[in-house]
Design a protein around this motif. Structure first.
Motif, PDB file in Angstrom:
ATOM      1  N   ALA A  23      -5.795   2.098  -7.879  1.00  0.00           N
ATOM      2  CA  ALA A  23      -5.589   3.497  -7.508  1.00  0.00           C
ATOM      3  C   ALA A  23      -6.501   3.856  -6.337  1.00  0.00           C
ATOM      4  CB  ALA A  23      -5.900   4.396  -8.698  1.00  0.00           C
ATOM      5  N   LEU A  24      -5.952   4.614  -5.406  1.00  0.00           N
ATOM      6  CA  LEU A  24      -6.741   5.182  -4.305  1.00  0.00           C
ATOM      7  C   LEU A  24      -6.735   6.686  -4.533  1.00  0.00           C
ATOM      8  CD1 LEU A  24      -5.205   3.227  -1.279  1.00  0.00           C
ATOM      9  CD2 LEU A  24      -7.227   2.640  -2.620  1.00  0.00           C
ATOM     10  N   THR A  25      -7.904   7.260  -4.710  1.00  0.00           N
ATOM     11  CA  THR A  25      -7.933   8.681  -5.074  1.00  0.00           C
ATOM     12  C   THR A  25      -9.137   9.424  -4.508  1.00  0.00           C
ATOM     13  OG1 THR A  25      -7.944  10.236  -6.925  1.00  0.00           O
ATOM     14  CG2 THR A  25      -9.079   8.150  -7.282  1.00  0.00           C
ATOM     15  N   ALA A  26      -8.901  10.674  -4.159  1.00  0.00           N
ATOM     16  CA  ALA A  26      -9.995  11.555  -3.743  1.00  0.00           C
ATOM     17  C   ALA A  26     -10.569  12.282  -4.964  1.00  0.00           C
ATOM     18  CB  ALA A  26      -9.490  12.563  -2.717  1.00  0.00           C
ATOM     19  N   ASN A  27      -9.971  12.069  -6.125  1.00  0.00           N
ATOM     20  CA  ASN A  27     -10.417  12.704  -7.369  1.00  0.00           C
ATOM     21  C   ASN A  27     -11.723  12.049  -7.820  1.00  0.00           C
ATOM     22  OD1 ASN A  27     -10.838  13.431 -10.052  1.00  0.00           O
ATOM     23  ND2 ASN A  27      -8.652  13.511 -10.512  1.00  0.00           N
ATOM     24  N   VAL A  28     -12.760  12.841  -7.925  1.00  0.00           N
ATOM     25  CA  VAL A  28     -14.060  12.297  -8.347  1.00  0.00           C
ATOM     26  C   VAL A  28     -14.458  12.764  -9.747  1.00  0.00           C
ATOM     27  CG1 VAL A  28     -14.958  11.930  -6.026  1.00  0.00           C
ATOM     28  CG2 VAL A  28     -15.271  14.153  -7.115  1.00  0.00           C
TER      29      VAL A  28
ATOM     30  N   CYS B   8       0.848  -1.186   0.000  1.00  0.00           N
ATOM     31  CA  CYS B   8       0.000   0.000   0.000  1.00  0.00           C
ATOM     32  C   CYS B   8       0.883   1.235   0.000  1.00  0.00           C
ATOM     33  CB  CYS B   8      -0.910  -0.003   1.227  1.00  0.00           C
ATOM     34  SG  CYS B   8      -1.990   1.444   1.300  1.00  0.00           S
ATOM     35  N   ALA B   9       0.786   2.034  -1.051  1.00  0.00           N
ATOM     36  CA  ALA B   9       1.532   3.283  -1.145  1.00  0.00           C
ATOM     37  C   ALA B   9       0.607   4.421  -0.719  1.00  0.00           C
ATOM     38  CB  ALA B   9       2.037   3.497  -2.570  1.00  0.00           C
ATOM     39  N   GLU B  10       0.936   5.024   0.417  1.00  0.00           N
ATOM     40  CA  GLU B  10       0.108   6.093   0.998  1.00  0.00           C
ATOM     41  C   GLU B  10       1.016   7.006   1.807  1.00  0.00           C
ATOM     42  OE1 GLU B  10      -2.233   8.642   2.078  1.00  0.00           O
ATOM     43  OE2 GLU B  10      -3.495   7.068   1.237  1.00  0.00           O
ATOM     44  N   ASP B  11       0.993   8.293   1.519  1.00  0.00           N
ATOM     45  CA  ASP B  11       1.902   9.217   2.200  1.00  0.00           C
ATOM     46  C   ASP B  11       1.352   9.788   3.500  1.00  0.00           C
ATOM     47  OD1 ASP B  11       0.093  10.646   0.438  1.00  0.00           O
ATOM     48  OD2 ASP B  11       1.221  12.457   0.929  1.00  0.00           O
ATOM     49  N   ASN B  12       0.055   9.760   3.705  1.00  0.00           N
ATOM     50  CA  ASN B  12      -0.552  10.360   4.888  1.00  0.00           C
ATOM     51  C   ASN B  12      -0.519   9.381   6.071  1.00  0.00           C
ATOM     52  OD1 ASN B  12      -2.875  10.830   6.760  1.00  0.00           O
ATOM     53  ND2 ASN B  12      -3.116  12.656   5.503  1.00  0.00           N
ATOM     54  N   PRO B  13       0.165   9.744   7.180  1.00  0.00           N
ATOM     55  CA  PRO B  13       0.293   8.822   8.324  1.00  0.00           C
ATOM     56  C   PRO B  13      -1.039   8.379   8.928  1.00  0.00           C
ATOM     57  CG  PRO B  13       1.796  10.688   8.574  1.00  0.00           C
ATOM     58  CD  PRO B  13       0.908  10.989   7.394  1.00  0.00           C
TER      59      PRO B  13
ATOM     60  N   MET C  68      -2.463   1.936  -4.530  1.00  0.00           N
ATOM     61  CA  MET C  68      -1.586   3.069  -4.836  1.00  0.00           C
ATOM     62  C   MET C  68      -2.323   4.401  -4.750  1.00  0.00           C
ATOM     63  SD  MET C  68       1.595   3.700  -6.017  1.00  0.00           S
ATOM     64  CE  MET C  68       2.154   2.187  -6.814  1.00  0.00           C
ATOM     65  N   ASP C  69      -1.951   5.207  -3.752  1.00  0.00           N
ATOM     66  CA  ASP C  69      -2.476   6.571  -3.676  1.00  0.00           C
ATOM     67  C   ASP C  69      -1.976   7.322  -4.912  1.00  0.00           C
ATOM     68  OD1 ASP C  69      -3.514   8.994  -2.795  1.00  0.00           O
ATOM     69  OD2 ASP C  69      -1.933   9.348  -1.326  1.00  0.00           O
ATOM     70  N   LEU C  70      -2.819   8.131  -5.498  1.00  0.00           N
ATOM     71  CA  LEU C  70      -2.403   8.865  -6.694  1.00  0.00           C
ATOM     72  C   LEU C  70      -1.611  10.124  -6.355  1.00  0.00           C
ATOM     73  CD1 LEU C  70      -5.485   8.681  -9.092  1.00  0.00           C
ATOM     74  CD2 LEU C  70      -3.458   7.225  -9.003  1.00  0.00           C
TER      75      LEU C  70
ATOM     76  N   ALA D 194       4.307   1.811   1.876  1.00  0.00           N
ATOM     77  CA  ALA D 194       5.317   2.650   1.229  1.00  0.00           C
ATOM     78  C   ALA D 194       4.852   4.097   1.395  1.00  0.00           C
ATOM     79  CB  ALA D 194       5.436   2.291  -0.251  1.00  0.00           C
ATOM     80  N   CYS D 195       5.754   4.960   1.812  1.00  0.00           N
ATOM     81  CA  CYS D 195       5.390   6.365   2.095  1.00  0.00           C
ATOM     82  C   CYS D 195       5.309   7.234   0.850  1.00  0.00           C
ATOM     83  CB  CYS D 195       6.390   6.967   3.068  1.00  0.00           C
ATOM     84  SG  CYS D 195       6.373   6.117   4.651  1.00  0.00           S
ATOM     85  N   ASP D 196       5.827   6.734  -0.263  1.00  0.00           N
ATOM     86  CA  ASP D 196       5.745   7.473  -1.525  1.00  0.00           C
ATOM     87  C   ASP D 196       5.962   6.498  -2.676  1.00  0.00           C
ATOM     88  OD1 ASP D 196       8.581   7.179  -2.095  1.00  0.00           O
ATOM     89  OD2 ASP D 196       8.975   8.882  -0.779  1.00  0.00           O
ATOM     90  N   GLY D 197       5.850   7.017  -3.886  1.00  0.00           N
ATOM     91  CA  GLY D 197       5.985   6.169  -5.066  1.00  0.00           C
ATOM     92  C   GLY D 197       7.356   5.540  -5.209  1.00  0.00           C
TER      93      GLY D 197
END
Length: 153
Positions: A108-113, A23-28, A71-73, A48-51
């Protein structure tokens, strides 16, 4: 093997066999929440904290080590699009050496709608996407769908 559900969360899947997810996600805060829910679903996750770190984790393991990548975008330094492109390139070179290597699903994990986000993700090499805030029963269904597809290949 049937998929069970978590007591008190009837729609949250529990996978019968332990799965391993990158899981790539930068937000703790998001990292902690994702880990907690994945553990309830019988999924071990490496965060993973970043790509860049996601690429390093993928390349540093056997191609079948992870069952799926989340993967967070939107991450600093190297976003989910760049990381997915690099992972797909590494995967392609592995496939050229060994055709039995199975393509890893990347979600992809995204807040983009935006209405075209699905198409944008597919064109970028993702197998699907889940919008944020994450609905964990939906995430379980998406993971299950892609795990079943990968097992059948």
């Amino acid at each position: 093997h049937a998929i069970a559900t978590v007591a008190g969360r009837p729609n949250l899947m529990v996978f019968p066999e332990k799965l391993r997810v990158l899981c790539a996600e930068d937000n703790p805060v998001n990292q902690k929440v994702v880990m907690k829910h994945l553990q309830k679903m019988n999924i071990n996750a490496d965060i993973a904290c970043d790509g860049h770190q996601a690429i390093k984790f993928y390349k540093g393991n056997n191609p079948d080590y992870y069952d799926i990548i989340l993967m967070d975008l939107a991450m600093p330094l190297c976003d989910g699009f760049e990381a997915t492109k690099a992972i797909r390139a590494a995967e392609q070179s592995l496939l050229e050496q060994d055709p039995s290597v199975r393509k890893i699903p990347i979600i992809a994990l995204t807040a983009n709608v935006m209405p075209d986000i699905h198409e944008t993700c597919v064109q970028a090499g993702f197998d699907g996407y889940v919008s944020k805030p994450i609905n964990y029963p939906t995430l379980g269904q998406v993971i299950n769908k892609h795990i079943q597809k990968r097992k059948s290949k």
